[in-house]
Design an enzyme around this catalytic site. Structure first.
Site, PDB file in Angstrom:
ATOM      1  CG  ASP A   1      -3.304  24.020 -16.423  1.00  0.00           C
ATOM      2  OD1 ASP A   1      -2.101  23.699 -16.321  1.00  0.00           O
ATOM      3  OD2 ASP A   1      -4.206  23.511 -15.745  1.00  0.00           O
ATOM      4  N   GLY A   2      -3.170  27.366 -19.756  1.00  0.00           N
ATOM      5  CA  GLY A   2      -3.523  27.879 -21.078  1.00  0.00           C
ATOM      6  C   GLY A   2      -2.386  27.705 -22.063  1.00  0.00           C
TER       7      GLY A   2
ATOM      8  CG  ASN B   1      -7.948  20.260 -19.857  1.00  0.00           C
ATOM      9  OD1 ASN B   1      -7.328  19.440 -19.182  1.00  0.00           O
ATOM     10  ND2 ASN B   1      -7.800  21.555 -19.688  1.00  0.00           N
ATOM     11  CD  GLU B   2     -13.251  21.696 -20.802  1.00  0.00           C
ATOM     12  OE1 GLU B   2     -13.460  21.237 -19.672  1.00  0.00           O
ATOM     13  OE2 GLU B   2     -13.165  22.920 -21.050  1.00  0.00           O
TER      14      GLU B   2
END
Length: 263
Positions: free
Chosen positions: A46-47, A117-118
């Site tokens: 995911d990174g 994501n955020e």
């Protein structure tokens, strides 16, 4: 069809990237284009996926991402297995599965960003103070470390670690806001609970006090600092969806079990 490859630094990822490049260059329909691709292959966890989203943040409306699992835990990549022989089948738009994920559209003063994501608005040195509005109606005055916004797919990350709710349906146009360490006294208090909004709401943060130069304010979108000061931040669900090609049907329950529960 134009493509680009984003990978992590593991040797096996380089080997897989070479296999992929060999497969693509054997087909004249594919042309490498790192500036304006139609497809972006992401080799890693995911990174690496977030790195690709950052790199092509201005082209998200046109790009289809093809994540390939070669890294750590990955919500976007765990179920994507890769076989070069099946590449043509998997990229046939009549046969492949494309999942569409909601994005946060974030406007910081005059600049716009897209977040998968955020978004974190934090200050660990001094309490920051801002007013929070929902569709131009004031919700509260906030004082504390900050607030976090997350998409359904991002709700299992930082937001979960600060006791936010997991939004189960990743395809829904929902997003969540959670306060971080708000001041709580008999003289000052806030809602201090996760709030889930729909695509019909726009959240606005407006500074109450001016921040000093040495204050440690950071506005972080998908693990990168995108601002260190602001007068106003607006957050809403974007009309643009992040398009991700998958080789297997995404099972949200299985992902949550694999990563957080185990056998």
């Amino acid at each position: 069809m134009k493509y680009s490859i984003v990978k992590n630094d593991y040797p096996e990822s380089l080997d897989l990237a070479n296999q992929l490049t060999e497969q693509l260059t054997s087909d004249q329909a594919w042309v490498v284009d790192d500036e304006n691709p139609d497809y972006v292959f992401v080799i890693g966890g995911d990174g690496t996926f977030l790195k690709a989203v950052k790199q092509f943040n201005h082209l998200l409306a046109q790009i289809k991402f093809y994540p390939i699992k070669k890294g750590g835990i990955g919500f976007y990549t765990n179920r994507n297995l890769f076989d070069p022989k099946e590449l043509k089948t998997n990229l046939n738009l009549n046969e492949c599965q494309i999942n569409k994920y909601p994005l946060l559209e974030v406007k910081i003063d005059e600049k716009t960003f897209f977040v998968i994501n955020e978004l974190k608005v934090l200050n660990d040195v001094v309490p920051q103070q801002f007013s929070i509005f929902v569709n131009d109606e004031k919700l509260e005055n906030f004082k504390g470390t900050g607030v976090v916004f997350a998409t359904p797919s991002g709700s299992t990350g930082y937001l979960k670690s600060i006791n936010g709710a997991i939004i189960y349906p990743t395809s829904q146009e929902l997003f969540e806001m959670q306060e971080v360490a708000p001041v709580s006294t008999v003289l000052f208090h806030t809602i201090n609970a996760p709030i889930i909004f729909s695509h019909e709401e726009t959240i606005r943060l407006t500074q109450i006090n001016s921040l000093k130069v040495n204050d440690a304010l950071t506005v972080v979108g998908d693990a990168r600092i995108i601002a260190t000061t602001f007068a106003t931040i607006e957050v809403k669900i974007s009309a643009i969806k992040l398009k991700i090609i998958t080789t297997n049907k995404i099972n949200r329950a299985a992902l949550l079990k694999d990563i957080f529960v185990g056998n």
